[in-house]
Design a protein around this motif. Structure first.
Motif, mmCIF file in Angstrom:
data_model
loop_
_atom_site.group_PDB
_atom_site.id
_atom_site.type_symbol
_atom_site.label_atom_id
_atom_site.label_comp_id
_atom_site.label_asym_id
_atom_site.label_seq_id
_atom_site.Cartn_x
_atom_site.Cartn_y
_atom_site.Cartn_z
ATOM 1 N N ARG A 102 -3.935 2.438 -7.377
ATOM 2 C CA ARG A 102 -4.099 2.262 -5.635
ATOM 3 C C ARG A 102 -5.183 2.109 -4.668
ATOM 4 O O ARG A 102 -5.364 1.364 -3.942
ATOM 5 N N ASP A 103 -6.591 2.997 -5.546
ATOM 6 C CA ASP A 103 -7.577 2.041 -5.593
ATOM 7 C C ASP A 103 -7.570 0.476 -5.545
ATOM 8 O O ASP A 103 -8.321 0.211 -4.640
ATOM 9 N N SER A 148 1.318 -1.386 0.120
ATOM 10 C CA SER A 148 0.291 0.118 0.075
ATOM 11 C C SER A 148 0.849 1.399 -0.352
ATOM 12 O O SER A 148 0.860 2.043 -0.839
ATOM 13 N N GLU A 149 1.689 1.373 0.860
ATOM 14 C CA GLU A 149 2.809 2.736 0.997
ATOM 15 C C GLU A 149 3.838 2.942 -0.490
ATOM 16 O O GLU A 149 4.140 4.077 -0.682
ATOM 17 N N ARG A 175 -2.245 6.073 -11.757
ATOM 18 C CA ARG A 175 -2.430 5.820 -11.171
ATOM 19 C C ARG A 175 -4.225 5.093 -9.749
ATOM 20 O O ARG A 175 -4.350 5.440 -8.822
ATOM 21 N N THR A 178 3.667 1.608 -3.278
ATOM 22 C CA THR A 178 2.662 2.539 -4.901
ATOM 23 C C THR A 178 2.632 4.369 -4.938
ATOM 24 O O THR A 178 2.328 4.680 -5.543
ATOM 25 N N ASN A 179 2.390 4.263 -3.593
ATOM 26 C CA ASN A 179 2.506 5.942 -4.103
ATOM 27 C C ASN A 179 4.074 6.780 -3.622
ATOM 28 O O ASN A 179 4.108 7.995 -3.457
ATOM 29 N N SER A 180 5.310 5.508 -3.495
ATOM 30 C CA SER A 180 6.137 5.735 -2.744
ATOM 31 C C SER A 180 7.041 7.001 -3.654
ATOM 32 O O SER A 180 7.377 7.992 -3.210
ATOM 33 N N THR A 212 2.718 2.417 -10.831
ATOM 34 C CA THR A 212 1.446 3.393 -10.478
ATOM 35 C C THR A 212 1.829 4.413 -10.945
ATOM 36 O O THR A 212 0.788 5.596 -10.819
#
Length: 263
Positions: A175-176, A85-86, A172, A88-90, A168
């Motif tokens: 993430r969801d 989870s973290e 985008r 993917t947005n890093s 990602t």
């Protein structure tokens, strides 16, 4: 690709610094600070113990105390799911860093996995004494399989983290989508139920396709059941995880030049 992969050794100091920074940032401004790393798993274990011994008692034979059995699977799952989870947005959240020419972008998803691995080890400081108190931890050579399981999970998590982080940046919606996949993945893994139950064994072929099934069972055998009978599956998953990591790093390396523009 392999030259970039080998260069990661030179960045071990940077990785250590970023992991320490992330751990400190999680509890910055709180009264208990880093002590929350121990309080959180302790409170979770106490809640599970109360719920499944008083409100909804689980009396399935062979997995008592049930809260400890479940915690043996939830602790590594938390490391795994939080890492993905973290990560993917890093790259997106670290856009200012990866725009610097000399900064190795792969460090960011790696830090996400390692930070959550530290939290996993801190959680063990709550789990292991509880297992010893209830005489569930078998002090034998089977415990030597524990670092093997950790290394397999580390390689498996790093591969997925690198691939998800790279994709990602351009897609985008991942993430969801990942949040829903992880929820389904959790219930498709024998964590809150035992793989020894007859109704679970009936779908063994499907469970065997789930990589985390073999990690969950391995942790349960090492820490709770004993002896370790799932070691062949664990080693097979280790080989697969190494291959997956190399493929993921190749994908990451191919997309590297597009990160600075996309974020």
């Amino acid at each position: 690709m392999f030259s970039n992969l080998a260069s990661l050794v030179r960045y071990r100091g940077l990785i250590q610094s970023l992991v320490a920074r992330d751990l400190k940032a999680r509890y910055r401004g709180s009264m208990l600070g880093f002590f929350w790393s121990f309080v959180n798993p302790l409170m979770l274990l106490l809640v599970y113990s109360f719920v499944f011994s008083t409100i909804m008692p689980n009396t399935t034979k062979g997995i008592q105390p049930y809260a400890l059995f479940m915690f043996c699977g939830i602790l590594p799952w938390t490391w795994f799911s939080a890492s993905l989870s973290e990560s993917t947005n890093s790259l997106i959240s670290g856009g200012n860093l990866i725009k610097k020419v000399l900064f190795p972008a792969e460090v960011l998803p790696i830090v996400s996995v390692l930070t959550n691995m530290v939290n996993f080890f801190l959680g063990l400081l709550i789990l292991v004494p509880s297992l010893i108190y209830y005489h569930r931890l078998h002090l034998s050579l089977d415990l030597l399989w524990f670092p093997v399981a950790v290394l397999v999970q580390l390689a498996f998590s790093l591969g997925l983290a690198l691939a998800l982080a790279a994709l990602t940046v351009h897609f985008r919606d991942i993430r969801d989508l990942l949040a829903n996949i992880l929820t389904l993945w959790f219930f498709a893994t024998p964590i809150i139920y035992s793989w020894t139950q007859d109704n679970v064994k009936a779908y063994k072929a499907l469970f065997d396709l789930n990589p985390f099934t073999h990690l969950a069972i391995s942790y349960q055998e090492i820490l709770f059941f004993g002896p370790v009978g799932h070691w062949k599956w664990l080693l097979a998953l280790g080989g697969y995880s190494i291959l997956q990591f190399l493929v993921a790093y190749w994908l990451f390396d191919r997309l590297r030049d597009s990160f600075a523009e996309a974020v």
